[in-house]
Design a protein around this motif. Structure first.
Motif, mmCIF file in Angstrom:
data_model
loop_
_atom_site.group_PDB
_atom_site.id
_atom_site.type_symbol
_atom_site.label_atom_id
_atom_site.label_comp_id
_atom_site.label_asym_id
_atom_site.label_seq_id
_atom_site.Cartn_x
_atom_site.Cartn_y
_atom_site.Cartn_z
ATOM 1 N N PRO A 127 -5.408 -3.423 -9.320
ATOM 2 C CA PRO A 127 -4.259 -2.528 -9.293
ATOM 3 C C PRO A 127 -4.281 -1.560 -8.109
ATOM 4 C CG PRO A 127 -5.851 -1.752 -10.888
ATOM 5 C CD PRO A 127 -6.404 -3.030 -10.327
ATOM 6 N N PHE A 128 -3.102 -1.282 -7.581
ATOM 7 C CA PHE A 128 -2.920 -0.284 -6.547
ATOM 8 C C PHE A 128 -1.830 0.687 -6.991
ATOM 9 C CE2 PHE A 128 -4.937 -3.619 -4.154
ATOM 10 C CZ PHE A 128 -5.673 -2.959 -3.177
ATOM 11 N N VAL A 129 -1.951 1.915 -6.518
ATOM 12 C CA VAL A 129 -0.925 2.928 -6.756
ATOM 13 C C VAL A 129 -0.153 3.139 -5.466
ATOM 14 C CG1 VAL A 129 -0.469 5.330 -7.368
ATOM 15 C CG2 VAL A 129 -2.274 4.059 -8.555
ATOM 16 N N TYR A 130 1.175 3.112 -5.584
ATOM 17 C CA TYR A 130 2.031 3.301 -4.417
ATOM 18 C C TYR A 130 2.971 4.476 -4.651
ATOM 19 C CZ TYR A 130 0.559 -1.135 -2.391
ATOM 20 O OH TYR A 130 -0.173 -2.145 -1.827
ATOM 21 N N LEU A 131 3.361 5.091 -3.530
ATOM 22 C CA LEU A 131 4.331 6.184 -3.527
ATOM 23 C C LEU A 131 5.465 5.789 -2.582
ATOM 24 C CD1 LEU A 131 5.278 9.103 -4.125
ATOM 25 C CD2 LEU A 131 3.781 9.859 -2.260
ATOM 26 N N ASP A 132 6.671 5.593 -3.138
ATOM 27 C CA ASP A 132 7.840 5.239 -2.332
ATOM 28 C C ASP A 132 8.742 6.454 -2.197
ATOM 29 O OD1 ASP A 132 6.782 2.737 -2.396
ATOM 30 O OD2 ASP A 132 8.618 1.725 -2.984
ATOM 31 N N ILE A 133 9.430 6.523 -1.078
ATOM 32 C CA ILE A 133 10.276 7.679 -0.781
ATOM 33 C C ILE A 133 11.714 7.218 -0.626
ATOM 34 C CG2 ILE A 133 10.667 9.634 0.759
ATOM 35 C CD1 ILE A 133 7.755 9.175 1.752
ATOM 36 N N PHE A 134 12.631 7.945 -1.275
ATOM 37 C CA PHE A 134 14.063 7.743 -1.110
ATOM 38 C C PHE A 134 14.659 8.992 -0.471
ATOM 39 C CE2 PHE A 134 12.923 4.816 -4.368
ATOM 40 C CZ PHE A 134 13.815 3.764 -4.275
ATOM 41 N N VAL A 135 15.537 8.790 0.472
ATOM 42 C CA VAL A 135 16.330 9.884 1.033
ATOM 43 C C VAL A 135 17.765 9.649 0.586
ATOM 44 C CG1 VAL A 135 17.104 11.058 3.103
ATOM 45 C CG2 VAL A 135 14.791 10.146 2.996
ATOM 46 N N ALA A 136 18.270 10.550 -0.225
ATOM 47 C CA ALA A 136 19.546 10.340 -0.903
ATOM 48 C C ALA A 136 19.419 9.070 -1.742
ATOM 49 C CB ALA A 136 20.700 10.279 0.090
ATOM 50 N N THR A 137 20.255 8.088 -1.471
ATOM 51 C CA THR A 137 20.168 6.830 -2.229
ATOM 52 C C THR A 137 19.605 5.695 -1.385
ATOM 53 O OG1 THR A 137 22.453 6.312 -1.621
ATOM 54 C CG2 THR A 137 22.102 7.483 -3.705
ATOM 55 N N ASP A 138 18.978 6.016 -0.275
ATOM 56 C CA ASP A 138 18.412 4.991 0.601
ATOM 57 C C ASP A 138 16.892 5.000 0.513
ATOM 58 O OD1 ASP A 138 20.921 4.192 1.596
ATOM 59 O OD2 ASP A 138 20.917 5.886 3.000
#
Length: 957
Positions: free
Chosen positions: A345-356
Motif C-alpha cells: 500500500p501507498f498513501v497519496y495526496l492529490d490536489i484540486f484547484v477549483a474543480t480541476d
C-alpha cells in the motif's frame, strides 16, 4: 485463535451456531472472485440467538412471514441471520473488494489476489473458500421463424377451434399442459408473485408492454449514485450522469469555497474509486473519478478519471476529501497487488484547484489515510505499519502543501482506520482491529509529540469516527452486546472526561455499515447510517445527548456508503446503489450492453405472462412479476462474454426475491464453470445450496437442466447444470411437440444418483415475442423455454391453492403429470394442470375471473374514517375503455369516473391501493357538482369494452 477455541467450546451446546473448519491445506483457487464462508454469525448462545430471530420476525415483510408459516422452516432460522459485519470488514482490511453478501450461506464474495486468499484462509472465523462459479460458454439463443397469425375481427368463443385462434402460435405449448381450459374458467395466476431471473426486458412488443411488474432490480448494471437534500425532504434521487460505474468503493465529498459572496460559485466535489471500464474486461482497471456540481446537486458533471491502474494489478481505497479555499485535497490508498507478494500500500495526496485536478504526490507506505484542515494547516494520519501511526502536518497557505513535520506514534497493537481531529489540540483516534478498543492520542504542541489518553472505549468498537470542533465527538458501532450492533456517540472536551457523555443512537439494529456525520453550529448533529442496504437518518439538537428516532430514507435497498456534505444552506447526502431498480432496456444501456442484452429475458417473460390475443398468450398472464436482472448476454462488437459474477448475483437476487414475497422463481440460468462432473450433487455449488434453502422457505424454484453441446456431451450422456442438481427445486427438461425428447436437453442423474429432471415441457420452437418488433413473434429453442412454461403452471396451481405449502404444489404437479414413473429423460413427464385442477379442485375461498367484476372497499364507506372508497377490479379480458358510474339505490346518477386503462393491460385482479390509485378506481364521496353525497346505499357499475359489472356499497357520514 481465541475466537476459534470459544467456537469449539460452544459447539457442544449450540451446534447450529458454529461450524468448525477442517483446514488441512490452502485452497487451490485460480479465480480472483472468491466465496468466503464463515464459521459463525457472531452469536454464541441460545438467548442471543432467539432474540435475533425475534427481531427478524418483527421486521420481516408480511408476505414473507405468511408464506414461511406454512413451510418447513416455519419462520426464521440461523441461515436468515445477517452475516457478522466485522468478519466482512476484516477480509476487506486485507485489501479484498467486497462484491455480495449471502446471509443464507453465511458467506460473502470478494475480489481477491492469491496472496489475500492465503491470508484470509487462516483467519479463525473463515470456514471455507470457493471460487465464484460462472458460465464458461454462454448458450446462444436459437431463434426460428414462425408464421405470423391473422387477427380475426370477431371476439373469441369458448370452443377449441376459437381457443386455438385466440392463443395463436402459443396454443401448442399451452395446450400440451392443459392451460387453455383453465384460462377460459378465469384462472390467470392472479395474486401470485413470480420472480424471473434473466437478462432484462424490452417492452416494445404489444404482448409484453403491460406486464405487471411489481418489483425489479438490476444486479449487473454496476453501481449508480443517488443523492438527497435536506431542503427537499431528504428524497432519494438518482444522479443520471453517475451511472454504470462498476464496483464503487469509498466515495468522498466536500464543498469548495471559491467565493463566499456568491453562493453559485461554490461547487461540490465528489471523488470515488470504481472499475474504470465497468465490466468490459475480465480484469477491469480501477480508477479514481471525480465529478462536481455547481447547483447544489441539481446536475453533476460526467465523471472524469484522475488516476487509472494497470489491469488487475492495483486498486484504490480509503478516500478522504478536505477543502481549503480554492484548493481541495484528496488522500487515498493505492494497493499494488503483485503476484506472489503481499499487497503493497501507498498513501497519496492529490490536489484540486477549483474543480480541476492539479497534481498527485506520494506520501509514503501505509493504509487508511485520514485528513482534516484547520485554517491554513492540513493534518494527516495513516497506519504506516501494523502497530504504528504516522502523523504529518502541512502548511496549505499556498496551494502546494508544504510539509512541516512528521511524527511516528507507536500503538502497541494492530489498529485500523485512524482518524484525526482538531479542537485547539490535535486528536488521533484509532480502533484496535481485534481488541475493539478505541485508542486516543493527543498533542498539545502542534503535533511534535503525542500522549496516550485514557481509552474512551475498552472493547467492542469498530470503525470509530471523530469530528473536530467544540465539543469533540466520537461515533462508533458497538458489537459487544450481540445479537445487536449499537451505534454510540461520545462527547467530551478538556472539561468532560472521556465517556462521561455517552448516548446510544440505535440499540436494536442487527448490522450497521458505513455512517456519516455532519455538525451544524454548536448543538445540532446530523447522522446517516446504513443497515442491511438501507439508509437511516437521525439528528440530535442537544450536542449528541439525545437522538431522534432513525428514519428510513430509501425503501428498495442495496444502498451503501452515505456521505454528508454541507452545500449552501442545506445538507447534501450522496450514496451509491449496487445496481439500480430498473430492468427495462433504455437507449443509454447501449453504452455498456449490446442491444440484444435484454432479448432472452423478454422472450421468457412473454412465455409466462405475455398477453396479445391471437398472437401470444402466456401461461399465467395475470401473474405479478418480480424481475431480477442477473445475467450478462454479450458486450461490444457482438463478442460473447461472461464475467465471473453471475453465481453470486444470482444468490443475492434469490434472497432479495424471497424477501419480496415471491411464490415462484423461474430461472433459465445454469452454471458449470469450476465444477467437475462429480460435483453436481446439490451440496457443492453455492448456488445449489442457496436454492435448497430457498425451497425450504416456501419458494417454488423452477430451473433449467441446461442445453447440451452434443459434440462434447453426446446424447444421452448425463448432463446437468447448477442449480438443477439442488434438492427441492423443480428441474425442467425439454421435449418436442410429439413428446419425444428434445436432443439438446440435459439429462440425469445427478452425480449422487438422484433422478433429474423433475418435469419436462416444450423446448423446440416455443412461441415468444420478437423483442424489437411491435407485434411479431419468434420461435425459441431450449430448456429455458421449458422452465418458463412450467413456472407458469406453478403460478396457476398456487392461485387455486394459496394456502398450500410449496411441497404440496410440487407433489400435485408430479402426481398429475403424464408419466407415472420418474426417469432421467422425462422426469414425471409434462405437467397437466387441467388434470391437477380436476383431481384437486381450487380452494373454496378462491374465486376465478371468467367475467369482469368490481368490489368496493372499505364497505361501508365511513367518511369520518376513510378518505377514499376504492374499487377492486377483476378483468377477464383487458379493455381499452373503462369507467365507473355511481348511482343511488333509486337509479340517480351521482358521479362518473373515467379509468386509466394503461395499468390494466393484463387479465386478472387489481386490488392493491397503489395500483387502484394509478387506475383512478376510487371515489371521494362527492357528487357531480363537487358536493358531499348523502349517506345511504349506492350502486357501482363497472363498464368496460366487453362487459358490465354491478356492486352495492353503503356510505355513512
Amino acid at each position: 485463535m481465541a475466537l476459534l477455541v470459544l467456537g469449539i467450546l460452544l459447539l457442544n451446546s449450540s451446534p447450529e451456531l458454529v461450524r468448525v473448519p477442517q483446514k488441512s491445506s490452502e485452497p487451490n483457487i485460480t479465480s480472483r472472485l472468491v466465496w468466503v464462508f464463515f464459521t459463525d454469525k457472531g452469536i454464541f448462545d441460545e438467548v442471543h440467538y432467539r432474540t435475533a430471530l425475534a427481531t427478524l420476525e418483527r421486521s420481516a415483510p408480511a408476505a414473507q412471514k405468511e408464506r414461511r408459516a406454512t413451510e418447513p422452516v416455519n419462520g426464521f432460522d440461523f441461515n436468515d441471520l445477517p452475516v457478522y459485519r466485522d468478519y466482512v470488514e476484516q477480509i476487506e482490511a486485507l485489501g479484498a473488494r467486497l462484491r455480495t453478501v449471502s446471509n443464507w450461506l453465511n458467506a460473502a464474495s470478494f475480489e481477491m489476489t492469491p496472496e489475500q486468499v492465503r491470508a484470509a484462509y487462516y483467519l479463525p472465523f473463515v470456514y471455507d473458500m470457493k471460487p465464484v462459479g460462472y458460465r464458461e460458454v454462454p448458450e446462444l439463443d436459437q431463434i426460428v421463424p414462425i408464421a405470423q397469425p391473422q387477427t380475426p375481427e370477431r371476439s373469441r368463443m369458448l370452443d377449441t377451434a376459437e381457443a386455438h385462434r385466440f392463443y395463436g402460435p402459443s396454443y401448442d405449448q399451452a395446450q400440451m399442459m392443459g392451460v387453455p381450459e383453465l384460462f377460459y374458467k378465469g384462472y390467470f395466476g392472479s395474486g401470485v408473485k413470480l420472480a424471473l431471473f434473466d437478462t432484462g426486458l424490452k417492452l416494445k412488443n404489444l404482448a409484453v408492454q403491460k406486464l405487471r411488474i411489481v418489483k425489479q432490480h438490476d444486479f449487473i448494471s454496476g453501481d449508480n449514485f443517488y443523492q438527497a437534500r435536506s431542503d427537499k425532504n431528504w428524497e432519494i434521487q438518482p444522479i443520471p450522469s453517475l451511472r454504470y460505474l462498476g464496483l464503487v468503493k469509498d466515495p468522498a465529498i466536500c464543498e469548495v469555497q471559491l467565493d463566499t459572496n456568491h453562493s453559485s460559485a461554490r461547487p461540490t466535489l465528489l471523488a470515488f474509486c470504481a472499475d474504470s471500464f465497468a465490466y468490459g474486461y475480465t480484469q477491469p482497471q480501477r480508477a479514481i473519478f471525480y465529478s462536481y456540481t455547481w447547483n447544489y446537486g441539481d446536475s453533476w458533471s460526467r465523471p472524469e478519471p484522475i488516476v487509472v491502474s494497470r489491469p488487475a494489478t492495483s486498486t484504490y481505497e480509503n478516500l478522504c476529501f478536505v477543502n481549503h479555499g480554492i484548493a481541495s485535497y484528496l488522500v487515498y490508498n493505492e494497493l499494488t497487488e503483485r503476484i506472489n507478494a503481499p499487497a503493497d500500500p501507498f498513501v497519496y495526496l492529490d490536489i484540486f484547484v477549483a474543480t480541476d485536478w492539479y497534481r498527485r504526490q506520494s506520501i509514503g507506505r501505509g493504509r487508511w489515510p485520514n485528513a482534516v484542515i484547520d485554517r491554513d494547516t492540513l493534518y494527516l494520519v495513516y497506519c504506516s505499519s501494523d502497530s504504528q501511526l504516522t502523523f504529518m502536518k502541512f502548511s496549505v497557505v499556498m496551494v502546494e502543501p508544504q510539509l512541516l513535520l512528521t511524527t511516528h506514534i507507536p500503538t502497541g497493537e494492530l489498529v485500523v482506520e485512524p482518524q484525526v481531529a482538531y479542537d485547539g489540540h490535535i486528536h488521533i483516534i484509532a480502533t484496535g482491529r481485534y481488541s475493539g478498543r478505541v485508542l486516543h492520542f493527543r498533542s498539545n504542541d502542534g503535533g511534535s509529540t503525542f500522549s496516550r489518553q485514557p481509552e474512551p472505549v475498552s472493547a467492542g468498537a469498530v470503525r470509530a469516527r471523530v469530528t473536530g470542533g467544540f465539543p469533540l465527538y466520537i461515533f462508533y458501532p458497538d458489537i459487544s452486546r450481540p445479537p445487536f450492533t449499537r451505534l454510540i456517540a461520545l462527547r467530551y472536551s478538556d472539561s468532560i472526561a472521556p465517556g462521561e457523555w455517552t448516548s446510544v443512537i440505535t440499540d436494536s439494529t442487527m448490522t450497521i455499515g458505513r455512517f456519516t456525520v455532519s455538525v451544524s453550529g454548536s448543538d445540532t448533529v446530523h447522522l446517516v447510517f446504513e443497515s442491511g442496504g438501507f439508509l437511516y437518518r437521525t439528528v440530535s439538537t442537544d450536542q449528541a445527548v439525545t437522538w431522534s428516532k432513525p428514519v428510513l430514507l430509501d425503501t428498495n435497498g442495496f444502498t451503501y456508503s452515505p456521505s454528508l456534505c454541507r452545500t449552501g444552506n442545506s445538507l447534501l447526502l450522496v450514496c451509491f446503489k449496487r445496481g439500480d431498480d430498473n430492468v427495462v432496456w433504455e437507449a443509454s444501456d447501449t453504452l455498456k450492453f449490446s442491444t440484444t442484452q435484454p432479448d432472452h429475458g423478454t422472450r421468457m417473460a412473454s412465455i409466462i405472462a405475455g398477453y396479445q390475443p391471437y398472437s401470444i398468450v402466456g401461461i399465467a398472464p395475470g401473474v405479478e412479476l418480480i424481475f431480477a436482472k442477473t445475467e450478462f448476454h454479450k458486450t461490444y462488437g457482438s463478442r460473447y462474454y461472461e464475467y465471473n459474477l453471475e453465481e453470486d448475483t444470482y444468490i443475492q437476487a434469490l434472497e432479495w426475491a424471497e424477501a419480496q414475497g415471491a411464490d415462484v422463481v423461474s430461472t433459465s440460468l445454469g452454471y458449470r464453470g469450476w465444477y467437475g462432473e462429480d460435483q453436481f450433487d446439490g451440496k457443492t455449488a453455492p448456488i445449489s445450496i442457496a436454492c435448497e434453502l430457498a425451497a425450504k422457505r416456501g419458494i417454488l424454484i423452477v430451473t433449467a437442466m441446461g442445453n447440451r453441446d452434443s459434440t462434447t456431451h453426446p446424447w444421452p450422456r448425463p448432463y446437468i447444470v447448477a442449480p438443477g442438481d439442488a434438492e427441492g427445486v423443480i428441474t425442467a427438461g425439454g421435449v418436442e411437440k410429439n413428446l419425444l425428447p428434445w436432443r439438446g436437453t440435459g439429462t440425469g442423474p445427478t452425480s449422487d444418483g438422484r433422478i433429474k429432471p423433475d418435469l419436462v415441457a416444450l423446448s423446440d420452437t416455443v412461441a415468444v415475442v420478437s423483442p424489437d418488433s411491435f407485434n411479431y413473434i419468434d420461435g425459441s429453442v431450449g430448456t429455458s423455454c421449458a422452465t418458463a412454461l412450467i413456472a407458469g403452471c406453478c403460478a396457476l396451481l398456487k392461485e387455486a391453492h394459496p394456502s398450500w405449502p410449496s411441497d404440496s404444489i410440487k407433489a400435485v404437479l408430479f402426481r398429475t403429470a403424464t408419466n407415472p414413473v420418474k426417469s432421467c429423460t422425462f422426469g414425471f413427464g409434462v405437467p397437466r394442470v387441467d388434470s391437477a385442477f380436476k383431481r384437486y379442485p381450487p380452494d373454496s375461498t378462491v374465486t376465478p375471473t371468467p367475467r369482469d367484476r368490481v368490489a368496493p372497499f372499505p364497505n361501508p364507506f365511513i367518511i369520518s374514517q376513510h378518505q377514499k372508497l376504492f374499487f377492486a377490479i377483476e378483468l377477464a379480458r383487458p379493455a381499452t375503455i373503462a369507467s365507473l358510474s355511481i348511482f343511488t339505490i333509486s337509479g340517480t346518477l351521482v358521479d362518473t369516473i373515467q379509468l386509466r386503462t394503461e395499468p390494466m393491460g393484463q387479465p386478472g385482479r387489481y386490488a392493491d391501493r397503489t395500483t387502484l390509485e394509478a387506475i383512478g378506481a376510487y371515489w371521494d364521496g362527492k357528487n357531480l357538482t363537487g358536493k358531499p353525497a348523502a349517506p345511504g346505499l349506492y350502486i357501482a357499475v363497472l363498464n368496460t369494452t366487453f362487459s358490465r359489472s354491478v356492486a352495492k356499497f353503503a356510505l355513512i357520514r
